[in-house]
Design a protein around this motif. Structure first.
Motif, PDB file in Angstrom:
ATOM      1  N   ASN A   1      11.480  18.715   6.874  1.00  0.00           N
ATOM      2  CA  ASN A   1      11.869  20.122   6.749  1.00  0.00           C
ATOM      3  C   ASN A   1      12.785  20.443   5.571  1.00  0.00           C
ATOM      4  N   ARG A   2      13.197  19.417   4.782  1.00  0.00           N
ATOM      5  CA  ARG A   2      14.148  19.728   3.717  1.00  0.00           C
ATOM      6  C   ARG A   2      13.950  18.895   2.457  1.00  0.00           C
ATOM      7  N   ASP A   3      13.693  17.608   2.575  1.00  0.00           N
ATOM      8  CA  ASP A   3      13.635  16.727   1.401  1.00  0.00           C
ATOM      9  C   ASP A   3      12.507  17.131   0.454  1.00  0.00           C
ATOM     10  N   LYS A   4      12.697  16.793  -0.826  1.00  0.00           N
ATOM     11  CA  LYS A   4      11.758  17.194  -1.879  1.00  0.00           C
ATOM     12  C   LYS A   4      10.686  16.128  -2.085  1.00  0.00           C
ATOM     13  N   TRP A   5       9.456  16.479  -1.799  1.00  0.00           N
ATOM     14  CA  TRP A   5       8.277  15.683  -2.106  1.00  0.00           C
ATOM     15  C   TRP A   5       7.063  16.572  -1.904  1.00  0.00           C
ATOM     16  N   SER A   6       5.941  16.189  -2.480  1.00  0.00           N
ATOM     17  CA  SER A   6       4.766  17.062  -2.520  1.00  0.00           C
ATOM     18  C   SER A   6       3.610  16.477  -1.717  1.00  0.00           C
ATOM     19  N   CYS A   7       3.088  17.281  -0.783  1.00  0.00           N
ATOM     20  CA  CYS A   7       1.894  16.878  -0.022  1.00  0.00           C
ATOM     21  C   CYS A   7       0.673  16.792  -0.931  1.00  0.00           C
ATOM     22  N   VAL A   8       0.588  17.673  -1.933  1.00  0.00           N
ATOM     23  CA  VAL A   8      -0.568  17.689  -2.822  1.00  0.00           C
ATOM     24  C   VAL A   8      -0.631  16.410  -3.648  1.00  0.00           C
ATOM     25  N   LEU A   9       0.509  15.976  -4.185  1.00  0.00           N
ATOM     26  CA  LEU A   9       0.534  14.746  -4.963  1.00  0.00           C
ATOM     27  C   LEU A   9       0.244  13.527  -4.081  1.00  0.00           C
ATOM     28  N   CYS A  10       0.720  13.564  -2.842  1.00  0.00           N
ATOM     29  CA  CYS A  10       0.380  12.484  -1.901  1.00  0.00           C
ATOM     30  C   CYS A  10      -1.123  12.443  -1.650  1.00  0.00           C
ATOM     31  N   ALA A  11      -1.749  13.633  -1.547  1.00  0.00           N
ATOM     32  CA  ALA A  11      -3.197  13.692  -1.346  1.00  0.00           C
ATOM     33  C   ALA A  11      -3.935  13.103  -2.544  1.00  0.00           C
ATOM     34  N   LYS A  12      -3.423  13.359  -3.749  1.00  0.00           N
ATOM     35  CA  LYS A  12      -4.060  12.812  -4.955  1.00  0.00           C
ATOM     36  C   LYS A  12      -4.010  11.284  -4.960  1.00  0.00           C
ATOM     37  N   ILE A  13      -2.857  10.719  -4.608  1.00  0.00           N
ATOM     38  CA  ILE A  13      -2.720   9.259  -4.570  1.00  0.00           C
ATOM     39  C   ILE A  13      -3.589   8.667  -3.464  1.00  0.00           C
ATOM     40  N   LEU A  14      -3.612   9.325  -2.306  1.00  0.00           N
ATOM     41  CA  LEU A  14      -4.431   8.830  -1.191  1.00  0.00           C
ATOM     42  C   LEU A  14      -5.908   8.838  -1.554  1.00  0.00           C
TER      43      LEU A  14
ATOM     44  N   ILE B   1       0.833  -1.212   0.000  1.00  0.00           N
ATOM     45  CA  ILE B   1       0.000   0.000   0.000  1.00  0.00           C
ATOM     46  C   ILE B   1       0.861   1.252   0.000  1.00  0.00           C
ATOM     47  N   LEU B   2       1.913   1.264   0.808  1.00  0.00           N
ATOM     48  CA  LEU B   2       2.776   2.445   0.868  1.00  0.00           C
ATOM     49  C   LEU B   2       3.575   2.648  -0.414  1.00  0.00           C
ATOM     50  N   SER B   3       3.789   1.581  -1.175  1.00  0.00           N
ATOM     51  CA  SER B   3       4.595   1.705  -2.395  1.00  0.00           C
ATOM     52  C   SER B   3       3.934   2.601  -3.432  1.00  0.00           C
ATOM     53  N   ALA B   4       2.642   2.887  -3.280  1.00  0.00           N
ATOM     54  CA  ALA B   4       1.972   3.800  -4.209  1.00  0.00           C
ATOM     55  C   ALA B   4       2.555   5.206  -4.130  1.00  0.00           C
ATOM     56  N   PHE B   5       3.163   5.557  -2.984  1.00  0.00           N
ATOM     57  CA  PHE B   5       3.736   6.890  -2.804  1.00  0.00           C
ATOM     58  C   PHE B   5       5.232   6.936  -3.135  1.00  0.00           C
ATOM     59  N   ALA B   6       5.846   5.794  -3.398  1.00  0.00           N
ATOM     60  CA  ALA B   6       7.294   5.740  -3.613  1.00  0.00           C
ATOM     61  C   ALA B   6       7.772   6.594  -4.786  1.00  0.00           C
ATOM     62  N   PRO B   7       7.054   6.672  -5.922  1.00  0.00           N
ATOM     63  CA  PRO B   7       7.560   7.482  -7.045  1.00  0.00           C
ATOM     64  C   PRO B   7       7.693   8.969  -6.743  1.00  0.00           C
TER      65      PRO B   7
ATOM     66  N   GLY C   1      -7.136   8.418  -4.472  1.00  0.00           N
ATOM     67  CA  GLY C   1      -7.352   7.259  -5.341  1.00  0.00           C
ATOM     68  C   GLY C   1      -7.490   5.971  -4.558  1.00  0.00           C
ATOM     69  N   LEU C   2      -6.691   5.804  -3.499  1.00  0.00           N
ATOM     70  CA  LEU C   2      -6.807   4.610  -2.656  1.00  0.00           C
ATOM     71  C   LEU C   2      -8.145   4.559  -1.925  1.00  0.00           C
ATOM     72  N   LEU C   3      -8.640   5.724  -1.511  1.00  0.00           N
ATOM     73  CA  LEU C   3      -9.908   5.766  -0.776  1.00  0.00           C
ATOM     74  C   LEU C   3     -11.104   5.559  -1.697  1.00  0.00           C
ATOM     75  N   ILE C   4     -11.033   6.098  -2.913  1.00  0.00           N
ATOM     76  CA  ILE C   4     -12.130   5.911  -3.861  1.00  0.00           C
ATOM     77  C   ILE C   4     -12.335   4.427  -4.150  1.00  0.00           C
ATOM     78  N   ALA C   5     -11.226   3.678  -4.148  1.00  0.00           N
ATOM     79  CA  ALA C   5     -11.319   2.239  -4.417  1.00  0.00           C
ATOM     80  C   ALA C   5     -12.073   1.498  -3.313  1.00  0.00           C
ATOM     81  N   LEU C   6     -12.213   2.103  -2.126  1.00  0.00           N
ATOM     82  CA  LEU C   6     -12.928   1.459  -1.024  1.00  0.00           C
ATOM     83  C   LEU C   6     -14.438   1.628  -1.120  1.00  0.00           C
ATOM     84  N   LEU C   7     -14.911   2.565  -1.962  1.00  0.00           N
ATOM     85  CA  LEU C   7     -16.345   2.842  -2.034  1.00  0.00           C
ATOM     86  C   LEU C   7     -17.086   1.687  -2.693  1.00  0.00           C
ATOM     87  N   PRO C   8     -18.207   1.263  -2.126  1.00  0.00           N
ATOM     88  CA  PRO C   8     -19.017   0.226  -2.779  1.00  0.00           C
ATOM     89  C   PRO C   8     -19.587   0.741  -4.103  1.00  0.00           C
ATOM     90  N   SER C   9     -19.969  -0.179  -4.944  1.00  0.00           N
ATOM     91  CA  SER C   9     -20.537   0.187  -6.234  1.00  0.00           C
ATOM     92  C   SER C   9     -21.834   0.970  -6.031  1.00  0.00           C
TER      93      SER C   9
END
Length: 446
Positions: free
Chosen positions: A63-76, A8-14, A78-86
């Motif tokens: 406080n220093r490394d390069k990564w984006s909270c917004v892109l993490c929110a987009k991926i998250l 599950i966490l590997s979705a954020f690795a890129p 997507g993971l939550l939408i997959a939990l919604l029933p049909s």
């Protein structure tokens, strides 16, 4: 960590470099296992890294490394939408929460009303940071109540802080409009936004209609609603009317017994089925300087509280009244989420001081709440999630977030210390270091 969590966490690795990713997964594991406050040092201590000589590299993830909270929110999301029933609608709850923080180095702080400590008669203001949080309503198999899972959290600096920095101030509605644009771009489908009275804004309503988003909120009793304008006679010169005659106030409507009141059974707060009386109509909501907004309004009277009048509205005039009420009642779940992230994930206990770390830590902890639910749902396919039952607290086989986080911790501890143990031996062998780590976790204060 167990393969389920790693997958599950590997979705954020890129989004990160390999070095940053290794440090980030270490901190996530520590945040899941840690009890009590969540400074970086506590996360390292719970993992047995108290003697790590380069402990400062873990602080740099925030406080220093390069990564984006917004892109993490987009991926998250997507993971939550997959939990919604049909067939389940996409319902997003929005609300702001106060993180009580003080200190000269925290630039975005301001004085805000503390909803937890305030009452109707007394308003308590507190120094801290205001966060605007969007959560997705997701029904989960271990609880009858749908949960509000955070995926996007934005810091809204105070007006004084913006003036000191020389930046134009953005209100809560301004930030919400930006967040609505982002979510619409990610989803590429219609969805429902639910907020309290602070989000009952004509400008936000127009933006939502333009983006094919339905806004549901609460209206004031003195809101100005008007009839639709009559057609302009042919040949009449001058400016066309944008509104018709004003309708009577909701307060007068609630006291008018001659109105055609309709009774209906709806799912009210606490999940109870309640029979209510309501009035509804479609009119224009108008304010000077704003273009009129067509809305469907609903006046609701609860027979258990006849002196209280609730008024809700929807920018989708074709939406059923029962759906409007049901969606707004779901809004209370976000308050439960705010309480649980403070109680079980240590929000307000972190001690970062740099601007970048402050802007990242709380959104990460909010998102960790949702990640824990995604992980627990995946683990539940192979392992039983058993709620902690006691003689004095009957949960009626409904797990709470404390059960979810305990379920994940138990799995991680078992994978770390007992996965190599023989099934046929009468005892389990532990190294002195592993035994010492476990004993320390039991002995240390939460």
């Amino acid at each position: 960590m167990p393969d389920t969590i790693i997958t599950i966490l590997s979705a954020f690795a890129p989004l990160m470099s390999s070095a940053t990713w290794l440090k980030a997964t270490t901190l996530i594991k520590g945040a899941l296992l840690c009890r009590g406050p969540r400074p970086i040092t506590s996360l390292l201590r719970v993992l047995g890294l108290s003697n790590e000589p380069r402990f400062e590299k873990y602080h740099r993830v925030l406080n220093r490394d390069k990564w984006s909270c917004v892109l993490c929110a987009k991926i998250l999301l997507g993971l939550l939408i997959a939990l919604l029933p049909s067939g389940f609608p996409v319902i997003v709850l929005v609300d702001e929460t106060l993180e009580r923080r003080k200190g000269k180095q925290i630039k975005a702080k301001g004085y805000y009303r503390d909803a937890v400590r305030s009452t109707q008669k007394k308003v308590v203001k507190c120094l801290g940071l205001k966060w605007i949080c969007m959560t997705l309503v997701v029904p989960l198999p271990w609880n009858k109540r749908p949960w509000a899972l955070p995926f996007l959290t934005v810091l809204a600096p105070s007006k004084q802080a913006n003036e000191k920095q020389g930046r134009s101030h953005r209100t809560t509605v301004d930030w919400t409009i930006t967040m609505v644009k982002l979510v619409t771009r990610w989803l590429k489908r219609s969805w429902i936004l639910v907020g309290d009275g602070a989000y009952a804004c004509i400008e936000l309503g127009h933006r939502c209609r333009k983006l094919n988003v339905t806004l549901i909120s609460r209206l004031r009793l003195d809101a100005c609603l008007y009839e639709f304008p009559e057609p302009t006679p042919k040949g009449k010169r001058g400016r066309k009317r944008v509104k018709g005659k004003r309708i009577c106030s909701f307060k007068d409507l609630a006291q008018d017994a001659s109105q055609h009141w309709i009774e209906a059974d709806v799912k009210w707060y606490g999940g109870q089925l309640l029979r209510i009386r309501y009035l509804t109509g479609v009119h224009l909501w108008y304010k000077a300087g704003e273009k009129p907004l067509p809305i469907r309004w609903v006046v609701v009277i609860n027979p258990n509280q006849p002196d209280r009048t609730d008024v809700f509205f929807s920018t989708d005039t074709n939406l059923l009244v029962t759906d409007i009420i049901r969606c707004f009642v779901l809004r209370w779940n976000i308050e439960v989420t705010f309480e649980e992230v403070r109680e079980h994930l240590g929000v307000e206990t972190q001690r970062q001081w740099s601007d970048k770390a402050i802007g990242r830590t709380t959104p990460v902890l909010m998102g960790l709440y949702s990640l824990a639910c995604v992980i627990a749902k995946e683990m539940r396919q192979s392992t039983l999630l058993q709620p902690a039952l006691t003689s004095w607290y009957d949960k009626k086989d409904q797990a709470t977030f404390s059960d979810v986080i305990a379920f994940i911790r138990r799995t991680i501890w078992a994978e770390k210390y007992f996965s190599n143990s023989s099934m046929s031996d009468d005892f389990i062998k532990l190294t002195p270091n592993d035994a010492d780590t476990l004993i320390n976790q039991l002995a240390m204060a939460a």
